[in-house]
Design a protein around this motif. Structure first.
Motif, short mmCIF file in Angstrom:
data_model
loop_
_atom_site.label_atom_id
_atom_site.label_comp_id
_atom_site.label_asym_id
_atom_site.label_seq_id
_atom_site.Cartn_x
_atom_site.Cartn_y
_atom_site.Cartn_z
N ASN A 45 0.86 -1.20 0.00
CA ASN A 45 0.00 0.00 0.00
C ASN A 45 0.88 1.23 0.00
O ASN A 45 2.06 1.15 0.30
CB ASN A 45 -0.87 0.01 1.26
N SER A 47 2.70 4.76 1.09
CA SER A 47 3.35 5.12 2.34
C SER A 47 4.25 6.33 2.10
O SER A 47 4.96 6.37 1.10
CB SER A 47 4.21 3.95 2.83
N ASN A 69 7.91 -2.15 -3.96
CA ASN A 69 6.47 -1.87 -4.06
C ASN A 69 5.83 -3.10 -4.68
O ASN A 69 5.74 -3.23 -5.89
CB ASN A 69 6.24 -0.64 -4.93
N ASP A 71 2.95 -4.28 -5.07
CA ASP A 71 1.79 -4.17 -5.96
C ASP A 71 2.17 -3.69 -7.35
O ASP A 71 1.51 -4.03 -8.33
CB ASP A 71 0.74 -3.25 -5.33
N SER A 111 0.70 -3.90 5.09
CA SER A 111 -0.48 -4.50 4.43
C SER A 111 -1.74 -4.01 5.12
O SER A 111 -2.03 -4.37 6.25
CB SER A 111 -0.40 -6.02 4.48
N PHE A 112 -2.47 -3.15 4.43
CA PHE A 112 -3.70 -2.58 4.97
C PHE A 112 -4.82 -3.62 5.01
O PHE A 112 -4.77 -4.63 4.29
CB PHE A 112 -4.15 -1.41 4.09
#
Lengths: 315, 315, 315
Positions: A45, A47, A69, A71, A111-112
């Motif tokens: 996510n 940051s 990153n 993702d 990790s949200f």
């Protein structure tokens, strides 16, 4: 220290806070400790503060830093055990975590929560699987339900700025335009409940936090009453725990404004940032001397550095 | 040096150019200067040369480097003072800048213009707010209206390659398929106007630059005349200043081709890159010995390193 | 070594493998070699293992590392010679490569195939143009048709774990849900054909690899037969070479499962990762002691470090 995921991983909180404050005085005193050690910072996510302050902390300790990153630069992760991976996920977290553990001496991961399935989020399945499979010490860069580096920085800030031995600290809910995780308030609450402070939580009805995090706190729905004689005010929005992840209508008047500081003891206003100006907190506070949010953000370095130092010492 | 946003921040241009050329000879001579100092490079837009050359310059000086792609890795920025942040922006530039100033000793920032509102762009509001709120020295990695690290590298290149004391330098407009900022030509013009060169600007009617940047330059709409006896030709597209940000029809014949070099003094051809081949400049020039664009890009390191060295000396 | 693009760039494979294994014992023994040397890692595609392990290898050697996600942080690349760049590409590979060569002593580049035009992919035009124009040593981080750092790590792994002088190594095709490049199997095949192993390739009819890569291998369409007495099984999907880049219907039964290991010689199962669990390989294998995929991924560091060390020695 092998794991920093919550206050429960800390054997001596006072010592850790003191270590942070010492490192602030001598940032480069332990560079031999990190020599040829690598931290891998893995972001699922966005940051800003955590990304920069943890890098800075590691560099201060002489470490190498590798940022990923996940993702955007890596592969879409599969999280389910036993999944037949014939869909869009490319790599199972089992392999991803274990592989990263091959390249880093310490791993930080953010990790949200999804805010859809409370049991799933509160099981911390992503974070815990990462810890389980990577095989090296792990520091949370904010997980689904906690943000311990933030809370440690908050406690360092309170310790540094308090003007009496046992200050009154008020966590007050603030409005927002979208549903936010409970990670920061959960985490702040469980740290404050263990710290030498008079801790009060104020929020509108319906925003009760999970009781596991608030044991020992005074909880009220009356913001005015809570703020009275406060030494520190911690402003933060969160979505409801029940119905999970929802924003309840109303409560815009919970925005913290300058007049609400009147009955406080010249309270210092804290926020983890990013903050929605004039929604959570008014400009007049953020632009005044009452706000310590930038100072607090600066302390993120020393919190991270204290934790990384203790981890390096156990490698 | 506390700020590097334009030629006006430089007290002695000749000295800065000389410093760049000396650093090119001894890249690692000042590594003690940067020890335990961190530069934060903040990108709100894409970057290749600036991204890599500034990292390289900082590493040569012994600094730590932290890169942040604000648009992709951080949070959407709010730029308006007094905004009620109930929309899509997540963090105000006031906090973002101030926080980054907590983690870096020097900050570099890139923020392109929107090309919609000329007053907004020429007020340099993003760049200036960043400078105002971050609290540490700032180097422009290209702002809405200027690209000073590019211009310094250009001047270093001219100084290095000139074959006479006062060379003729021609900035000539070139065609392009989309509207580009005026930052590079503005900046090149204001640096050349202060350098010991015979400086000519050639562009089609309608592409007049803001006069603040061109005082002292010879300006013509006749490319052939301008190129006569040129020692250096700086090729660059820009969109119109009035109507702001527009591409005017026609002018494709302004592409620089090999035959146009005939009347020059064996002119060296410069371009800041990226270049649209066979639109701005023909292949035959870029692939010939007349082109010095790669050499010029290489000099970006020494320009950045000279500036960072002067900043480090004032920390 | 000036170029590491395939096994053909290696003069002594055994020596390179031995060097990797020595570096695994003494990772930091050659940090003087990389001092003030910079590697630029350029990614045109996602990467996890290659991204992290090559950074780690370079840091172990004392190098500076600059990472560039070309697709996201830089500019859209034009690859065609002579192109009139009036479309969406912003920078020609000629300039991009040459410029990066100004900032790095060694460049690593990843560029996947398009899987549309076989001649284009097999000409390695992107990778080769990069090598041609950048002017510094280049290491492939996986190109259209080869992944030599992976293959070297694979050979290091086999050398390390083998229990007999000349083990039987089987490359077996595995099912997948989308068309994958032939780079890994091509590369593994050409390395194994030069190594002291008994090398067998098993795949369904229609998945024949380009014969240039498989000379000397035993090739069969019978997986059972191939696996008999195998010491190492290398599982990998690839799309067809003819019709190029296609997935042929059926063949799901080629997934490697635990029962297929019965007739092997306690075979160790390898995979380059990422792996589609329960599509290419069953959970039961990946979670068993037969799998060495994580160990293999760890060896990516020593493969990269051996190559970079040899490159640094020629700078």
């Amino acid at each position: 220290m092998k794991l920093f995921s919550s206050v429960h991983d800390v054997t001596n909180i006072g010592e850790l806070v003191a270590e942070g404050l010492q490192l602030k005085q001598s940032p480069y005193a332990f560079q031999d400790l990190g020599k040829n050690k690598t931290i891998g910072l893995v972001f699922l996510n966005p940051s800003l503060r955590t990304r920069l302050s943890t890098q800075k902390a590691a560099l201060n300790l002489g470490m190498n830093v590798i940022v990923l990153n996940m993702d955007k630069e890596g592969w879409a992760l599969e999280l389910q055990d036993g999944a037949i991976m014939n869909g869009s996920t490319v790599e199972h977290i089992k392999e991803a975590a274990a592989v990263m553990g091959q390249y880093a001496d310490i791993i930080g991961i953010r990790s949200f929560p999804g805010l859809k399935d409370r049991d799933e989020d509160y099981s911390e399945s992503i974070f815990n699987k990462f810890v389980k499979y990577c095989g090296v010490p792990v520091v949370s860069l904010e997980s689904a339900t906690r943000h311990p580096l933030q809370s440690l920085a908050d406690l360092i800030t309170i310790e540094e700025l308090k003007t009496k031995p046992r200050p009154k600290v008020v966590l007050t809910w603030a409005p927002h335009v979208k549903p936010l995780p409970q990670a920061v308030p959960n985490s702040f609450a469980e740290w404050m409940c263990k710290a030498d402070v008079d801790f009060v939580i104020a929020h509108p009805k319906g925003y009760e936090l999970n009781a596991d995090f608030t044991e020992g706190a005074t909880i009220t729905n009356n913001q005015d009453e809570a703020l009275k004689d406060a030494d520190f005010i911690y402003v933060k929005n969160w979505s409801a725990y029940e119905p999970y992840g929802k924003v309840l209508p109303g409560n815009e008047d919970w925005m913290l404004t300058l007049d609400k500081l009147q009955p406080t003891n010249h309270a210092k206003v804290m926020h983890c940032l990013p903050v929605r100006r004039n929604v959570e907190l008014s400009d007049e506070i953020l632009d005044s001397d009452s706000s310590v949010v930038i100072h607090e953000a600066g302390n993120r370095v020393w919190a991270a550095q204290a934790v990384l130092k203790q981890m390096l010492q156990t490698l």
